[in-house]
Write a protein that holds these residues in place. Structure first.
Motif, PDB file in Angstrom:
ATOM      1  N   LYS A   1     137.075 -17.015  14.345  1.00 20.77           N
ATOM      2  CA  LYS A   1     137.671 -16.848  15.673  1.00 20.77           C
ATOM      3  C   LYS A   1     136.782 -17.454  16.754  1.00 20.77           C
ATOM      4  O   LYS A   1     137.262 -18.096  17.696  1.00 20.77           O
ATOM      5  CB  LYS A   1     137.922 -15.359  15.953  1.00 20.77           C
ATOM      6  CG  LYS A   1     139.033 -14.758  15.112  1.00 20.77           C
ATOM      7  CD  LYS A   1     139.169 -13.265  15.371  1.00 20.77           C
ATOM      8  CE  LYS A   1     140.302 -12.670  14.526  1.00 20.77           C
ATOM      9  NZ  LYS A   1     140.406 -11.201  14.668  1.00 20.77           N
ATOM     10  N   GLU A   2     135.469 -17.245  16.586  1.00 23.12           N
ATOM     11  CA  GLU A   2     134.519 -17.797  17.561  1.00 23.12           C
ATOM     12  C   GLU A   2     134.571 -19.319  17.544  1.00 23.12           C
ATOM     13  O   GLU A   2     134.600 -19.972  18.609  1.00 23.12           O
ATOM     14  CB  GLU A   2     133.107 -17.318  17.239  1.00 23.12           C
ATOM     15  CG  GLU A   2     132.059 -17.782  18.243  1.00 23.12           C
ATOM     16  CD  GLU A   2     130.656 -17.332  17.845  1.00 23.12           C
ATOM     17  OE1 GLU A   2     129.988 -16.684  18.675  1.00 23.12           O
ATOM     18  OE2 GLU A   2     130.241 -17.636  16.695  1.00 23.12           O
TER      19      GLU A   2
ATOM     20  N   PRO B   1     142.807 -16.344  11.437  1.00 22.55           N
ATOM     21  CA  PRO B   1     143.130 -17.088  12.677  1.00 22.55           C
ATOM     22  C   PRO B   1     143.351 -18.592  12.452  1.00 22.55           C
ATOM     23  O   PRO B   1     144.008 -19.241  13.269  1.00 22.55           O
ATOM     24  CB  PRO B   1     141.907 -16.852  13.558  1.00 22.55           C
ATOM     25  CG  PRO B   1     140.785 -16.622  12.609  1.00 22.55           C
ATOM     26  CD  PRO B   1     141.394 -15.893  11.441  1.00 22.55           C
ATOM     27  N   ILE B   2     142.817 -19.118  11.345  1.00 22.28           N
ATOM     28  CA  ILE B   2     142.912 -20.577  11.149  1.00 22.28           C
ATOM     29  C   ILE B   2     144.360 -21.038  10.987  1.00 22.28           C
ATOM     30  O   ILE B   2     144.801 -21.960  11.688  1.00 22.28           O
ATOM     31  CB  ILE B   2     142.023 -21.026   9.979  1.00 22.28           C
ATOM     32  CG1 ILE B   2     140.541 -20.816  10.322  1.00 22.28           C
ATOM     33  CG2 ILE B   2     142.283 -22.497   9.649  1.00 22.28           C
ATOM     34  CD1 ILE B   2     139.587 -21.197   9.206  1.00 22.28           C
ATOM     35  N   PRO B   3     145.163 -20.452  10.076  1.00 17.78           N
ATOM     36  CA  PRO B   3     146.564 -20.919   9.950  1.00 17.78           C
ATOM     37  C   PRO B   3     147.365 -20.726  11.232  1.00 17.78           C
ATOM     38  O   PRO B   3     148.321 -21.467  11.471  1.00 17.78           O
ATOM     39  CB  PRO B   3     147.119 -20.044   8.824  1.00 17.78           C
ATOM     40  CG  PRO B   3     145.933 -19.547   8.083  1.00 17.78           C
ATOM     41  CD  PRO B   3     144.849 -19.400   9.090  1.00 17.78           C
ATOM     42  N   LEU B   4     146.965 -19.750  12.053  1.00 19.04           N
ATOM     43  CA  LEU B   4     147.707 -19.472  13.280  1.00 19.04           C
ATOM     44  C   LEU B   4     147.395 -20.472  14.403  1.00 19.04           C
ATOM     45  O   LEU B   4     148.280 -20.866  15.150  1.00 19.04           O
ATOM     46  CB  LEU B   4     147.394 -18.046  13.767  1.00 19.04           C
ATOM     47  CG  LEU B   4     147.835 -16.909  12.842  1.00 19.04           C
ATOM     48  CD1 LEU B   4     147.337 -15.559  13.387  1.00 19.04           C
ATOM     49  CD2 LEU B   4     149.363 -16.878  12.714  1.00 19.04           C
ATOM     50  N   GLN B   5     146.113 -20.866  14.505  1.00 15.61           N
ATOM     51  CA  GLN B   5     145.691 -21.682  15.664  1.00 15.61           C
ATOM     52  C   GLN B   5     145.453 -23.152  15.337  1.00 15.61           C
ATOM     53  O   GLN B   5     145.574 -24.013  16.214  1.00 15.61           O
ATOM     54  CB  GLN B   5     144.405 -21.085  16.252  1.00 15.61           C
ATOM     55  CG  GLN B   5     144.578 -19.666  16.749  1.00 15.61           C
ATOM     56  CD  GLN B   5     143.284 -19.105  17.353  1.00 15.61           C
ATOM     57  OE1 GLN B   5     142.564 -19.812  18.047  1.00 15.61           O
ATOM     58  NE2 GLN B   5     143.004 -17.846  17.058  1.00 15.61           N
ATOM     59  N   ARG B   6     145.105 -23.428  14.081  1.00 16.00           N
ATOM     60  CA  ARG B   6     144.724 -24.807  13.742  1.00 16.00           C
ATOM     61  C   ARG B   6     145.835 -25.824  13.976  1.00 16.00           C
ATOM     62  O   ARG B   6     145.574 -26.911  14.525  1.00 16.00           O
ATOM     63  CB  ARG B   6     144.250 -24.850  12.290  1.00 16.00           C
ATOM     64  CG  ARG B   6     143.919 -26.261  11.794  1.00 16.00           C
ATOM     65  CD  ARG B   6     143.396 -26.228  10.367  1.00 16.00           C
ATOM     66  NE  ARG B   6     143.391 -27.544   9.771  1.00 16.00           N
ATOM     67  CZ  ARG B   6     144.414 -28.071   9.109  1.00 16.00           C
ATOM     68  NH1 ARG B   6     145.534 -27.376   8.949  1.00 16.00           N
ATOM     69  NH2 ARG B   6     144.335 -29.288   8.598  1.00 16.00           N
TER      70      ARG B   6
END
Length: 732
Positions: A207-208, A289-294
């Protein structure tokens, strides 16, 4: 003092301008080692005559070879030899190009020297070189460096994420291999707790990282929109001003550095996001968070890369005929012209040939121009990596235009606009495929004027000046349907640039005031006066048969071809009204004279001197203007030296003693005299002498005869009446 020595004494801001136009085409080392020889040759004439250019090219190589053999420093000798071979290969097949390049360098030096010597810069030049602009560049340098540093830190963060994930993955797989009977053991519980803590830290770090990456992407987006794009727009504006004689264009290499570093940062972020995609294939979890934001970040980065590279496709050198390097954007049909485009972003290696196609008037709606043209020669070339800059560029050197025949059989130029008011455009297109992106590159030249006869060149240049002075919209091809007005403060600066650029010496305040009087009538202050396009270029001056620009352009042509050395030395006052001329000479010693350009003749120069009449009052005498036909026979300096006035029964005399204000004639013009005293010749030399016949006292001034020998003058006057004599001398 030689011109090169004067250049070397300039302030650093002017030296940076000089540094810009010395490149691989003509290295500065050659200018340094052959300075005196280069300045003693007529490169202007050679650039238009192939035989003379060939002779100068061969002499140039001889001079350079001699310099190589005399050089004691091993390294310098090695560099000179390398340059020798480069020049030999580059210009052997085209010596005209070398003559044009050297001619342009010398001319730009003179223009910069002239600008440096002027006490005040005009508003346009100040805006191009102000301290605020320099400060902005420093801020941009710093911002690009900060972003690069942030992206490097993100690289470290990705590496840390990968190491942490490998640790988690190893522990998790090790735990899975343990005996199921141990699941309730304390060690097993401790290991599960440790794994949960690692996963929590991994989630926090992911997330960071994503948060920091999002912040850097926002910073790059802001950098591009609020700083890089405006800087590129300002560079394009400076290019316009340089095209019409303004300050030498610099800053493209700096722009390339900013664009390249920013692109590298985006490519690096894209690789980091790709790495995150690899990481989640090994370890992912609920609410990862990676699949959501990437995906969104990846689209943002691709968008920024696409538009950054697309905007970095620029016309580095605007279309120009090699025979008229100082008048770009004017193209004559069926005459070769050159242009160059460049990609400011240094790309990772492209594994295919990037072809650039150029088209003429691609997007021009039907009916917007009266004449239509097509490119006669090959219009596609491959971009190459330029050795000096490392960027991709391509130079079209052999383009030609041909007019398309009008289907109706008409002439095709019967619309409301004249030929030189019609604006056209040259477009450049390429398709770049890079890291999964298809980027359609496209740019266009500044508007062009197409002529079919060199007689249209002055009108075409007026259009180029007016357009580039008043607008920065490259697609405004209908500009002359309703042309904007120019303020005198704008226009006067551009007119001064014409003299500094074409003739090596700009105009001072007094000279510009006289031009203001000529164009606008007498005013207390001209700066706020508005000048229409028609008044500048189309309407005739009251009482004359020519326009203001036609008159001024003819003077520029006269200086360039016949008066250049004495103009550069400041011997010609040039623009001074008859009233001011008399006011200046009134209190001076008899025989004091000044040179000014004729207001009644196109491309004429006259001189006026002061005498005293029988009552001791000043009397002013002017000669009939000398035009290019008469100056072809005798240079102006020799005319001043040998000028004679014949009066009835009086021995011929030279009335010219002091160049205004009080400079002895020989001191002012001596170095420009053509002397034959040292020539060995078996014959008695002939000598052309410019003569005026002193008319009776009731006439206010004398009318000079064209330069001729005294004997020839005597023979003709014995056989012709004064009227017949005048008619004979004025016939072609």
């Amino acid at each position: 003092m030689s011109q090169w020595k004067q250049v070397q004494q300039l302030d650093i801001k002017f030296l940076e301008q000089v540094d810009y136009f010395y490149d691989d085409n003509f290295p500065m080392e050659l200018r340094q080692v052959l300075a005196n020889w280069i300045e003693s040759q007529d490169w202007e004439t050679a650039s238009n005559h192939e035989s003379m250019a060939t002779v100068l090219f061969n002499n140039f190589l001889i001079q350079l070879e001699r310099q190589c053999s005399q050089e004691q420093n091993f390294l310098h000798r090695h560099n000179l030899k390398r340059i020798f071979h480069q020049i030999q290969v580059k210009y052997k097949a085209n010596p005209l190009q070398m003559a044009a390049v050297i001619c342009n360098c010398l001319r730009e030096e003179r223009r910069i020297l002239s600008t440096a010597s002027m006490q005040e810069q005009g508003p346009l030049e100040k805006s191009m070189q102000n301290s605020a602009a320099l400060e902005k560049q420093k801020v941009l340098d710093n911002k690009v460096a900060v972003i690069r540093s942030s992206v490097q830190m993100l690289d470290q963060a990705v590496k840390y994420l990968e190491d942490m994930q490998d640790d988690f993955d190893f522990r998790y797989k090790t735990l899975q291999l343990r005996d199921p009977l141990e699941r309730n053991s304390s060690s097993m519980k401790q290991e599960v707790t440790t794994l949960q803590e690692i996963l929590n830290r991994l989630d926090f770090k992911r997330k960071e990282f994503l948060s920091k990456t999002a912040d850097v992407i926002k910073e790059i987006d802001a950098l591009i929109s609020s700083q890089l794009n405006p800087e590129l727009k300002e560079w394009k504006r400076r290019q316009q001003i340089a095209c019409i004689g303004g300050p030498v264009l610099i800053g493209l290499d700096q722009l390339q550095n900013w664009f390249t570093l920013t692109a590298q940062s985006l490519f690096q972020i894209k690789r980091q996001l790709d790495k995150l995609g690899e990481l989640i294939l090994k370890v992912t979890y609920e609410s990862d968070p990676i699949p959501l934001q990437r995906p969104q970040m990846e689209e943002q980065v691709k968008y920024l890369i696409y538009h950054l590279i697309k905007s970095s496709f620029v016309v580095e050198k605007q279309p120009c005929m090699p025979t008229h390097l100082q008048k770009p954007l004017i193209i004559k049909t069926q005459v070769q012209f050159t242009t160059k485009v460049r990609l400011l972003v240094k790309l990772p290696e492209v594994d295919y040939q990037l072809k650039v196609k150029t088209t003429f008037d691609k997007d021009l709606p039907p009916g917007k121009v009266n004449r239509q043209f097509f490119i006669l020669t090959n219009n596609t070339k491959v971009m190459d990596v330029e050795e000096s800059t490392g960027c991709l560029s391509v130079e079209f050197r052999h383009l030609q235009l041909k007019e398309r025949k009008c289907p109706t059989g008409g002439k095709g130029n019967e619309g409301p606009l004249s030929v030189t008011e019609e604006l056209h455009s040259l477009n450049f297109e390429a398709m770049l495929m890079l890291q999964g992106l298809d980027i359609d590159l496209e740019t266009c030249s500044l508007p062009l004027v197409v002529i079919s006869n060199v007689s249209q060149l002055p009108g075409g240049w007026a259009s180029v000046m007016w357009y580039n002075l008043l607008t920065d919209d490259p697609k405004n091809l209908a500009f002359f349907s309703n042309p904007l007005r120019a303020s005198w403060s704008q226009l006067s600066e551009v007119l001064s640039w014409q003299f500094s650029s074409f003739a090596g010496r700009g105009l001072n305040k007094e000279q510009l005031n006289m031009l203001g009087d000529k164009l606008l009538g007498q005013h207390g202050s001209y700066n706020d006066c508005q000048v229409s396009w028609s008044k500048f270029c189309k309407e005739v001056i009251p009482g004359k048969s020519f326009s203001f620009w036609m008159w001024l352009d003819s003077i520029l042509d006269l200086i360039k071809k016949h008066l250049l050395p004495v103009w550069i030395d400041g011997c010609i006052m040039g623009f001074v009204s008859k009233e001011m001329e008399r006011a200046l000479l009134k209190e001076k010693e008899p025989g004091t004279f000044l040179l000014r350009f004729s207001e009644s003749h196109l491309g004429g120069i006259t001189f006026t001197w002061v005498e005293q009449d029988e009552n001791g009052d000043p009397k002013f005498i002017s000669v009939e203007p000398y035009t290019k036909n008469r100056l072809n026979a005798l240079p102006i300096a020799d005319i001043i030296r040998d000028y004679k006035v014949i009066a009835d029964g009086v021995v011929p005399e030279n009335p010219l003693n002091f160049l205004y204000p009080d400079i002895p004639k020989d001191e002012a013009f001596g170095k420009h005299y053509n002397s034959q005293q040292n020539k060995v010749c078996p014959y008695i030399p002939t000598h052309l002498v410019p003569i005026s016949h002193r008319v009776p006292a009731q006439h206010s001034c004398s009318s000079p005869e064209p330069p001729m020998s005294p004997g020839m003058y005597e023979i003709i006057t014995q056989h012709l009446s004064p009227f017949e004599f005048e008619s004979a001398m004025s016939s072609p």
